[in-house]
Write an enzyme that holds these catalytic residues in place. Structure first.
Site, PDB file in Angstrom:
ATOM      1  N   GLU A  13       4.756  29.100  31.765  1.00  8.24           N
ATOM      2  CA  GLU A  13       3.960  29.479  30.597  1.00  8.24           C
ATOM      3  C   GLU A  13       2.496  29.041  30.765  1.00  8.24           C
ATOM      4  O   GLU A  13       1.601  29.607  30.154  1.00  8.24           O
ATOM      5  CB  GLU A  13       4.546  28.826  29.335  1.00  8.24           C
ATOM      6  CG  GLU A  13       5.935  29.330  28.997  1.00  8.24           C
ATOM      7  CD  GLU A  13       6.653  28.444  27.994  1.00  8.24           C
ATOM      8  OE1 GLU A  13       7.381  28.978  27.173  1.00  8.24           O
ATOM      9  OE2 GLU A  13       6.482  27.218  28.037  1.00  8.24           O
ATOM     10  N   ASP A 217      14.183  35.736  23.856  1.00 10.35           N
ATOM     11  CA  ASP A 217      15.617  36.051  23.752  1.00 10.35           C
ATOM     12  C   ASP A 217      15.992  36.010  22.282  1.00 10.35           C
ATOM     13  O   ASP A 217      15.187  35.627  21.446  1.00 10.35           O
ATOM     14  CB  ASP A 217      16.449  35.030  24.552  1.00 10.35           C
ATOM     15  CG  ASP A 217      16.200  33.603  24.074  1.00 10.35           C
ATOM     16  OD1 ASP A 217      15.356  32.924  24.673  1.00 10.35           O
ATOM     17  OD2 ASP A 217      16.804  33.186  23.062  1.00 10.35           O
TER      18      ASP A 217
HETATM   19  N1  ADE Z   1      13.424  28.697  23.783  1.00 17.33           N
HETATM   20  C1  ADE Z   1      13.520  29.997  24.114  1.00 17.33           C
HETATM   21  N2  ADE Z   1      14.726  30.510  23.758  1.00 17.33           N
HETATM   22  C2  ADE Z   1      15.402  29.486  23.188  1.00 17.33           C
HETATM   23  C3  ADE Z   1      16.694  29.384  22.632  1.00 17.33           C
HETATM   24  N3  ADE Z   1      17.518  30.415  22.607  1.00 17.33           N
HETATM   25  N4  ADE Z   1      17.072  28.170  22.141  1.00 17.33           N
HETATM   26  C4  ADE Z   1      16.226  27.117  22.175  1.00 17.33           C
HETATM   27  N5  ADE Z   1      15.006  27.163  22.711  1.00 17.33           N
HETATM   28  C5  ADE Z   1      14.591  28.342  23.201  1.00 17.33           C
END
Ligand code: ADE
Length: 253
Positions: A13, A217
């Site tokens: 990032e 996600d």
């Molecule tokens: N950062 C990015 N995706 C995540 C997730 N599903 N759970 C916790 N931190 C995250």
């Protein structure tokens, strides 16, 4: 002049931000690398929070105590859990809550003992600038997001983000978390693993904090596949575009 800290969680990032620093100096402190330099004529420090609340709190404390930063901005990725919060969208945090804090029945669920609060709000004016920067990064002529056609319809949302020492990767866990926080009056749009810790440290020191998270996600059963692909592919262009716009806006102040 005010020093701005730009925090990222992962090296992917942060990728590209260090290269854009003028007169970069690498400083190692608390076992971490910090990069001090200038951007658009202003002093900045770049740092990695690392992953999880303790790591993020250590980085934030070091930024304030050792580097004297006067504002902290977090750009990173998160899992989308709010309605309509899709991969490629952006969430501007209005506040943070630790979804895994539970000292009940001694204290209400989610409340940080002895602080009297569960919701750690972000700084209004810095957040307004960051929101503008995200909009400009997304739509402006220099909008680097535009080059990622898959996310051409990216939306920007504002709301609560929930933090915990847990990668949320099941639809049922995400639903439970959203339902419980909604009942507590803090419906989250996204989950991640650092923001609330940085917000709490910044509040303790009275340092303005704002955060923007790109959705990598949906915190569901597919999250472990979507997350690494998104981080490798697009997390750094998103961060670069937003930081570029933000530093422009800060230089006008
Ligand atoms: N950062 C990015 N995706 C995540 C997730 N599903 N759970 C916790 N931190 C995250």
């Amino acid at each position: 002049m005010s020093v701005t800290a730009i925090l990222s969680a992962l090296p992917e990032e942060q990728h590209g931000l260090i290269e854009q620093l003028v007169d970069p100096v690498r400083i190692v402190r608390a076992g971490r690398e910090f990069w001090r330099g200038e951007r658009q004529g202003q002093p900045v420090v770049l740092a990695l929070s690392r992953v999880g609340k303790v790591a993020a709190a250590t980085t934030a404390t070091t930024l304030i105590e050792a580097f004297g930063v006067s504002r902290v901005v977090f750009t990173g990725v998160a899992g989308g859990v709010g309605p309509g919060v899709q991969v490629g969208d952006v969430v501007l945090a209005t506040g943070f809550v630790q979804h895994d804090m539970d000292a009940s029945p001694l204290f209400p669920r989610y409340e940080i003992p002895l602080s009297g609060r569960a919701n750690w709000p972000c700084d209004d004016s810095l957040s307004a600038l960051l929101l503008k920067a995200a909009h400009q990064g997304l739509t402006g002529a220099e909008g680097e997001f535009a080059s990622h056609a898959r996310y051409g319809n990216a939306q920007i949302h504002s709301g609560m983000i929930a933090t915990g020492d847990q990668f949320v990767c099941s639809a049922s866990a995400a639903l439970q978390l959203v339902n419980d926080l909604t009942v507590a009056g803090m419906p989250p749009l996204a989950v991640e693993m650092e923001g609330a810790a940085v917000a709490q440290v910044c509040a303790d020191y009275g340092v303005p904090f704002a955060a923007v998270r790109t959705i990598s996600d949906r915190a569901d059963d597919q999250a472990h596949v979507d997350f690494p692909a998104f981080v490798a592919e697009v997390a750094s262009p998103y961060a670069r575009a937003i930081v570029h716009q933000l530093m422009d806006l800060l230089s006008l102040q």
